[in-house]
Design an enzyme around this catalytic site. Sequence first.
Site, PDB file in Angstrom:
ATOM      1  CD  GLU A 112       2.320   3.297 -18.565  1.00  0.00           C
ATOM      2  OE1 GLU A 112       1.817   3.104 -17.441  1.00  0.00           O
ATOM      3  OE2 GLU A 112       1.950   4.202 -19.327  1.00  0.00           O
ATOM      4  CE  LYS A 114      -2.492  -4.561 -13.377  1.00  0.00           C
ATOM      5  NZ  LYS A 114      -2.592  -4.931 -11.981  1.00  0.00           N
ATOM      6  CG  ASP A 116       1.575  -6.557  -6.981  1.00  0.00           C
ATOM      7  OD1 ASP A 116       0.422  -6.090  -6.990  1.00  0.00           O
ATOM      8  OD2 ASP A 116       1.832  -7.730  -6.667  1.00  0.00           O
ATOM      9  CE1 TYR A 223      -1.561   4.342 -12.865  1.00  0.00           C
ATOM     10  CE2 TYR A 223       0.269   3.304 -11.714  1.00  0.00           C
ATOM     11  CZ  TYR A 223      -1.075   3.555 -11.839  1.00  0.00           C
ATOM     12  OH  TYR A 223      -1.930   3.020 -10.925  1.00  0.00           O
ATOM     13  CE  LYS A 310      -3.834  -8.747 -13.307  1.00  0.00           C
ATOM     14  NZ  LYS A 310      -4.249  -8.740 -11.962  1.00  0.00           N
ATOM     15  CB  CYS A 404       1.454 -24.496  21.488  1.00  0.00           C
ATOM     16  SG  CYS A 404       2.961 -23.578  21.151  1.00  0.00           S
ATOM     17  CB  CYS A 407       4.521 -24.234  25.313  1.00  0.00           C
ATOM     18  SG  CYS A 407       2.924 -23.538  24.868  1.00  0.00           S
ATOM     19  CB  CYS A 422       0.380 -20.629  21.507  1.00  0.00           C
ATOM     20  SG  CYS A 422       0.910 -21.113  23.162  1.00  0.00           S
ATOM     21  CB  CYS A 428       4.410 -20.056  24.514  1.00  0.00           C
ATOM     22  SG  CYS A 428       4.601 -20.754  22.888  1.00  0.00           S
TER      23      CYS A 428
HETATM   24  P1  AMP Z   1      -6.523  -4.294 -11.440  1.00  0.00           P
HETATM   25  O1  AMP Z   1      -6.442  -3.898  -9.973  1.00  0.00           O
HETATM   26  O2  AMP Z   1      -6.010  -5.655 -11.705  1.00  0.00           O
HETATM   27  O3  AMP Z   1      -7.838  -3.945 -12.063  1.00  0.00           O
HETATM   28  O4  AMP Z   1      -5.452  -3.361 -12.167  1.00  0.00           O
HETATM   29  C1  AMP Z   1      -5.572  -1.997 -12.143  1.00  0.00           C
HETATM   30  C2  AMP Z   1      -4.540  -1.453 -11.214  1.00  0.00           C
HETATM   31  O5  AMP Z   1      -3.230  -1.647 -11.745  1.00  0.00           O
HETATM   32  C3  AMP Z   1      -4.632   0.018 -11.088  1.00  0.00           C
HETATM   33  O6  AMP Z   1      -5.604   0.401 -10.157  1.00  0.00           O
HETATM   34  C4  AMP Z   1      -3.264   0.381 -10.618  1.00  0.00           C
HETATM   35  O7  AMP Z   1      -3.232   0.349  -9.210  1.00  0.00           O
HETATM   36  C5  AMP Z   1      -2.360  -0.745 -11.082  1.00  0.00           C
HETATM   37  N1  AMP Z   1      -1.248  -0.333 -11.960  1.00  0.00           N
HETATM   38  C6  AMP Z   1       0.048  -0.648 -11.772  1.00  0.00           C
HETATM   39  N2  AMP Z   1       0.839  -0.142 -12.714  1.00  0.00           N
HETATM   40  C7  AMP Z   1       0.041   0.544 -13.571  1.00  0.00           C
HETATM   41  C8  AMP Z   1       0.270   1.307 -14.755  1.00  0.00           C
HETATM   42  N3  AMP Z   1       1.496   1.434 -15.276  1.00  0.00           N
HETATM   43  N4  AMP Z   1      -0.793   1.869 -15.351  1.00  0.00           N
HETATM   44  C9  AMP Z   1      -2.049   1.731 -14.847  1.00  0.00           C
HETATM   45  N5  AMP Z   1      -2.328   1.027 -13.731  1.00  0.00           N
HETATM   46  C10 AMP Z   1      -1.305   0.430 -13.087  1.00  0.00           C
HETATM   47 ZN    ZN Z   2       2.915 -22.210  22.926  1.00  0.00          ZN
END
Ligand code: AMP
Ligand code: ZN
Length: 668
Positions: A112, A114, A116, A223, A310, A404, A407, A422, A428
């Site tokens: 899947e 990941k 963000d 998920y 990662k 700054c 100004c 500032c 400013c």
């Molecule tokens: P980490 O924060 O690096 O430990 O990664 C874990 C976090 O990845 C989880 O808490 C989720 O918020 C996030 N995450 C994003 N996509 C997924 C996915 N497909 N399955 C599980 N966790 C996910």
């Molecule tokens: Zn300023």
Amino acid sequence: MSENIQQKIEQLREELHQHNYNYYILDEASISDFEFDTLLKELQELEAQYPEFHDDNSPTLRVGGAVTKNFPTIQHKFRMYSLDNSYDFEDLEDWEKRIIKTIDDPVEFVAELKYDGASISILYENGKLVQAVTRGDGFQGDEITPNVRTISDIPLTLKGDFPSHFFMRGEIYLTRKNFDKLNKLREEEGLDPFMNPRNTASGSLKMQDSAEVRKRSLSSVLYQYISEEVPAETHWELLQKAQGWGFKTSQQAKLCRTLDEVKEFISFWDVERHNLPFEIDGIVLKVNSLQQQRQLGYTAKSPRWAMAYKFKAEKVETELKSVSYQVGRTGAITPVANLKPVLLAGTIVKRASLHNEDIIKKLGLHEHDFVFVEKGGEIIPKIVDVNKGKRTSDSKEIEYIKNCPECGTELVKIIDQAIHFCPNELHCPPQVVGRMIHYVSRKALNIDNLGSETIEQLYREKLIENPADFYTLTKEQILPLERMAEKSAQNIISGIEKSKEISFEKVLYGIGIKHVGETVAKKLVKNFATIDELKEATVEKLCQVEDIGAKIAFSIVEFFKNPENILMIERLKSYGVQLEKGESTNEVLSNVLEGKTFLFTGKLSLFTRESAEEMVEKHGGKNISAVSKNLNFLVVGEKAGSKLKKAQDIGTIEILDEQQFLDLIEKQ
Ligand code: AMP
Ligand code: ZN
């Protein structure tokens, strides 16, 4: 009769849920926006008229409105573990070897994206969304249910054959497009932009006003299914089922029979991720068989059956040409590195954020250093390291500016914050412009047609310097500006004129007293009917107002100490801008209900719920939205339901009928 009404309400809710599902999950609109709004309005009206059929999961509640001051802490029934990380294929092979030691049968994986964002756990009971909790420390998190209800693609009620009690876990995120839109809006309101989608998503989930959360246009992806009752053998099947119940699951997830297929998936998305409409920071792999998952179990911090891969942030080396400093509209200074242009993750990079002085110091940055630039979650890339080997012996260390750049005022650094500001708020240039942009913004004086560019031009031409100057502008002064036509000049002048009708609380928000946001402005106006009363208020007096603490109080007192601000206010007054509370709004009739809390339930016949709540406020009482020990009076109309029962159970709540409520007020 009332059964018919109930049926009608339920039918409308169901219809709206289905249209919502078609639009947000299937991506196919089955009805026009107008038709949707018409149905929604019909439902809203019925619900207002028949509060006894209230439902926390009604589609009308998606628009938000509930305000939470402190989010309750909730223990997770199932711990929210983190994931182990891997960084290359060798790490993955090692992981597979460890799995094979425990598992004899072949192992399949679900791969899947990941996402963000911020993770969330949502409890569904009997097909209804009941509670949503942030991850927190994995053991307990914050309950943010009203905020999560506003997210369009999260189902409030489920479809099909769902288990009666389970948690869905997923990620709340912001698409790149919505993130850009949000920042554009912020710019228009004179606010500094957000740094990256991830922090913005998690910050948004913790906002007190759910109507504001709604405006952030968050998205979800679910998920993971968790419950004691598991209606499948594999994770993959659970994902398919979850989709059928109405959840948005990842379209890119893939069932991989071998580790080689996993590697292919990773290699594909390592490149393609830049073309996704949202940001990902890796891939998550999960053992597909739930039986195998159980056999593998957990370490102290993560499941053995899952692994995050990662992506390496793409990194290139280039030369630092110079460091420049930007002054935001709130006076915050951001150092920016100007780089020799270089190709990174598909785009040419010329600048990188340095965030603040501490980061520059940590890097030990020198003039003309060769630096490594990385593209992470931020919009503009950042410098992560310096190639010290290429540094010449005579190069000087970068010295952070003391004054700054706009100004010349000496900068200040606020304790606990790494950022410099500032302090010259009133003179400013970017701050002066920011203040005027804020003044005309939609939630303040709402002067249409007066965009930030026009304001900048007018300022450059020395025609305006503070909000009071808007009111002396003439059409003849505006016309010579670039790209200005007769009609738009006229619109600006009319817009400014019309702003004289805007209520005091919005003006108070608009004049830009530090820490006085919309909500605080409203509270202030309730307690101080005129700007002069507010001007005379001491810190102690201000602190007595609900929700106003020392920080806000000091800032208000400070504002009125400045003669330039006083002059601006006197001028605004003389032009006819509203600096007093209007007649009709919130007039106080008595204080007979002071310190008392009220809630109305059932079908009211002597007055509408809205006017009843208004009466409570006008007589000094407070409306609250749920039955709890804090409730003093429950006013019941016809057919009161669960609220009445709950109030009777608590035992300390006085129960009134409508006439008794009126008698209470008239007792004065
Ligand atoms: P980490 O924060 O690096 O430990 O990664 C874990 C976090 O990845 C989880 O808490 C989720 O918020 C996030 N995450 C994003 N996509 C997924 C996915 N497909 N399955 C599980 N966790 C996910
Ligand atoms: Zn300023």
